[in-house]
Design a protein around this motif. Structure first.
Motif, PDB file in Angstrom:
ATOM      1  N   ARG A 177      -5.560   2.793  -1.769  1.00  0.00           N
ATOM      2  CA  ARG A 177      -6.176   2.191  -0.775  1.00  0.00           C
ATOM      3  C   ARG A 177      -7.262   0.950  -1.530  1.00  0.00           C
ATOM      4  O   ARG A 177      -7.100  -0.246  -1.077  1.00  0.00           O
ATOM      5  N   ALA A 183       2.788   5.893  -3.166  1.00  0.00           N
ATOM      6  CA  ALA A 183       3.835   6.571  -3.614  1.00  0.00           C
ATOM      7  C   ALA A 183       3.725   6.709  -5.278  1.00  0.00           C
ATOM      8  O   ALA A 183       3.910   7.895  -5.774  1.00  0.00           O
ATOM      9  N   ALA A 216     -13.295  -2.471  -2.065  1.00  0.00           N
ATOM     10  CA  ALA A 216     -12.998  -1.480  -1.394  1.00  0.00           C
ATOM     11  C   ALA A 216     -14.068  -0.899  -0.412  1.00  0.00           C
ATOM     12  O   ALA A 216     -13.750  -0.151   0.360  1.00  0.00           O
ATOM     13  N   ALA A 243     -12.593   0.747   3.334  1.00  0.00           N
ATOM     14  CA  ALA A 243     -11.297   1.211   2.688  1.00  0.00           C
ATOM     15  C   ALA A 243     -11.558   2.488   2.111  1.00  0.00           C
ATOM     16  O   ALA A 243     -10.740   3.410   2.263  1.00  0.00           O
ATOM     17  N   LEU A 244     -12.705   2.878   1.527  1.00  0.00           N
ATOM     18  CA  LEU A 244     -13.025   4.144   0.836  1.00  0.00           C
ATOM     19  C   LEU A 244     -13.896   5.229   1.694  1.00  0.00           C
ATOM     20  O   LEU A 244     -13.817   6.079   1.583  1.00  0.00           O
ATOM     21  N   ARG A 278       0.737  -1.204  -0.056  1.00  0.00           N
ATOM     22  CA  ARG A 278       0.030  -0.212  -0.046  1.00  0.00           C
ATOM     23  C   ARG A 278       0.756   1.053   0.014  1.00  0.00           C
ATOM     24  O   ARG A 278       0.614   2.322  -0.600  1.00  0.00           O
ATOM     25  N   PRO A 329     -11.993   7.712   5.336  1.00  0.00           N
ATOM     26  CA  PRO A 329     -10.636   8.289   4.981  1.00  0.00           C
ATOM     27  C   PRO A 329      -9.806   8.537   5.957  1.00  0.00           C
ATOM     28  O   PRO A 329      -8.624   8.467   6.093  1.00  0.00           O
ATOM     29  N   ALA A 388      -3.026   3.611   9.133  1.00  0.00           N
ATOM     30  CA  ALA A 388      -2.326   2.607   8.462  1.00  0.00           C
ATOM     31  C   ALA A 388      -0.907   2.931   8.566  1.00  0.00           C
ATOM     32  O   ALA A 388      -0.538   4.096   8.840  1.00  0.00           O
ATOM     33  N   SER A 389      -0.192   1.857   8.333  1.00  0.00           N
ATOM     34  CA  SER A 389       1.191   2.059   8.361  1.00  0.00           C
ATOM     35  C   SER A 389       1.777   2.494   6.975  1.00  0.00           C
ATOM     36  O   SER A 389       2.551   1.817   6.484  1.00  0.00           O
ATOM     37  N   VAL A 390       1.295   3.722   6.538  1.00  0.00           N
ATOM     38  CA  VAL A 390       1.680   3.931   5.087  1.00  0.00           C
ATOM     39  C   VAL A 390       2.737   5.304   5.171  1.00  0.00           C
ATOM     40  O   VAL A 390       2.483   6.222   6.031  1.00  0.00           O
ATOM     41  N   ARG A 391       3.872   4.788   4.578  1.00  0.00           N
ATOM     42  CA  ARG A 391       4.743   5.986   4.547  1.00  0.00           C
ATOM     43  C   ARG A 391       4.897   6.718   3.396  1.00  0.00           C
ATOM     44  O   ARG A 391       4.886   6.246   2.200  1.00  0.00           O
ATOM     45  N   GLN A 392       4.565   7.732   3.247  1.00  0.00           N
ATOM     46  CA  GLN A 392       4.142   8.758   2.087  1.00  0.00           C
ATOM     47  C   GLN A 392       5.469   8.776   1.366  1.00  0.00           C
ATOM     48  O   GLN A 392       6.541   9.042   2.351  1.00  0.00           O
ATOM     49  N   SER A 393       5.698   8.993   0.135  1.00  0.00           N
ATOM     50  CA  SER A 393       7.045   9.268  -0.375  1.00  0.00           C
ATOM     51  C   SER A 393       7.508  10.715  -0.560  1.00  0.00           C
ATOM     52  O   SER A 393       8.580  10.898  -1.001  1.00  0.00           O
ATOM     53  N   HIS A 394       6.455  11.574  -0.348  1.00  0.00           N
ATOM     54  CA  HIS A 394       7.207  12.919  -0.247  1.00  0.00           C
ATOM     55  C   HIS A 394       6.086  13.740   0.682  1.00  0.00           C
ATOM     56  O   HIS A 394       5.096  13.164   1.036  1.00  0.00           O
ATOM     57  N   ASN A 434      -6.260  -3.020  -1.449  1.00  0.00           N
ATOM     58  CA  ASN A 434      -7.263  -3.993  -0.720  1.00  0.00           C
ATOM     59  C   ASN A 434      -7.656  -5.118  -1.472  1.00  0.00           C
ATOM     60  O   ASN A 434      -7.665  -6.524  -1.219  1.00  0.00           O
ATOM     61  N   GLY A 437      -9.205   6.481   8.293  1.00  0.00           N
ATOM     62  CA  GLY A 437      -8.491   5.311   8.298  1.00  0.00           C
ATOM     63  C   GLY A 437      -6.963   5.509   7.621  1.00  0.00           C
ATOM     64  O   GLY A 437      -5.939   4.883   8.029  1.00  0.00           O
ATOM     65  N   ILE A 438      -6.715   6.634   6.981  1.00  0.00           N
ATOM     66  CA  ILE A 438      -5.401   6.827   6.182  1.00  0.00           C
ATOM     67  C   ILE A 438      -4.018   6.790   7.525  1.00  0.00           C
ATOM     68  O   ILE A 438      -3.286   6.449   7.343  1.00  0.00           O
TER      69      ILE A 438
END
Lengths: 213, 213
Positions: free
Chosen positions: A187, A88, B192, B197-198, A83, B201, B207-213, A191, B203-204
């Motif tokens: 997402r 990204a 989704a 998941a949709l 995800r 929001p 979650a263990s999301v690392r954004q790229s920027h 999913n 929930g973002i």
């Protein structure tokens, strides 16, 4: 192989590339894709038309190179999750699209369909690069154990890229919401992939879906 | 309100509409969107140009009406599930797109962006109809208890329509696989939506999301 041509022998002058790109972007902010001319780009960039034509055979090739050929060809850094990686990528594509006016992308797509050489360049230098990046992200997820096997990259490509393009060139939605969309797409697709909804087509038969035809 | 204009007072002649549509479809199978002329359509249909221009102000309006205005405006019949309803819709849209050459849709989209009147007609008679159908399907799912509340229809529109359009006009993928894609899109988006998941929001953040920027 699909790079713009270079003047024989001489090293490529990055300042000229930059001046052309800046002129194209600035003019496309003022006028339509259809009315933009190589003459106007040369004048704005302060270079000769010949200099442009040494790089690009046509106006379309020039616009294509400026808008799409600066694609970051490297896969996003490994974020540690499918995800994260997909977010990204969709964020990068969304940002790239949001920088161009919708009518420009629509005009360019129409010209790509009408011109075999441009179509081949689009396939080789844009679509194939994106497909390769997607394949890398999927393979990483398989290696992590997030996916049992790699799903069809063509399918994932359409699911990831399609909503971002539709948002911009069909639905004319608010470009400032592109980041929200890029996240929603990531997402949704992650999913679907990790739940097996896409990797198990045979599952269609088992689900209680009544087809409409 | 956005219907093609009718000759004053006289009842609309369905046979003429049919002849125009058949001529447009047949000619677009032989030549490109850019080279198609109203003259050629009139000749092929065996009617006068004036008859065509009483209905459509421009060639683009004519092609638009033939290719997109025959949209089935009714929501698909209630299949009893969100996934069934969405599959019926994506299958219908996929079938409709697969009937047109990719270059025709790309050319038409470019002209829609370049012409305000056509753009307004596209928004009112195509996008708004599709958006309304999607809203109906989402409301049915809420009534069934499949969804806690209606998600943003604009987002769902992009997620459903985007991959089908990208498949045809960007990726140049095999049109015979459109049915497979329509099913995959329906499965992905339903999954989704029903998994939250949709619709969540917030929930973002969790979650263990690392954004790229």
């Amino acid at each position: 192989m699909s790079k713009p041509k270079q003047a024989g022998g001489r090293p490529r002058d990055g300042r000229v590339d930059h001046a052309i790109a800046a002129a194209v972007r600035s003019l496309l902010g003022e006028q339509s894709y259809a009315t933009l001319t190589v003459d106007a780009v040369a004048a704005r960039a302060g270079i000769s038309k010949a200099t442009i034509y040494r790089r690009y055979a046509t106006k379309q090739e020039m616009i294509f190179a400026v808008l799409l050929h600066d694609l970051n060809e490297a896969p996003p850094a490994d974020t540690g999750s499918l995800r994260g990686d997909i977010t990204a990528l969709t964020t990068r594509i969304g940002d790239q699209l949001a920088r161009s006016a919708a009518g420009v992308m629509a005009g360019l797509l129409a010209d790509i369909h009408a011109d075999e050489a441009l179509s081949a360049r689009f396939t080789d230098s844009y679509l194939a690069v994106e497909r390769s990046v997607i394949t890398t992200l999927l393979d990483r997820a398989v290696a992590r154990g997030e996916l049992p096997h790699r799903p069809d990259p063509a399918l994932v490509h359409a699911l990831l890229l399609g909503p971002l393009f539709a948002w911009q060139i069909m639905l004319n939605e608010d470009p400032t919401r592109t980041t929200l969309l890029a996240d929603a797409v990531a997402r949704s697709v992650t999913n679907a992939l990790t739940s097996g909804a896409l990797t198990n087509p045979a599952g269609i038969e088992k689900a209680s879906v009544r087809q409409s035809h």
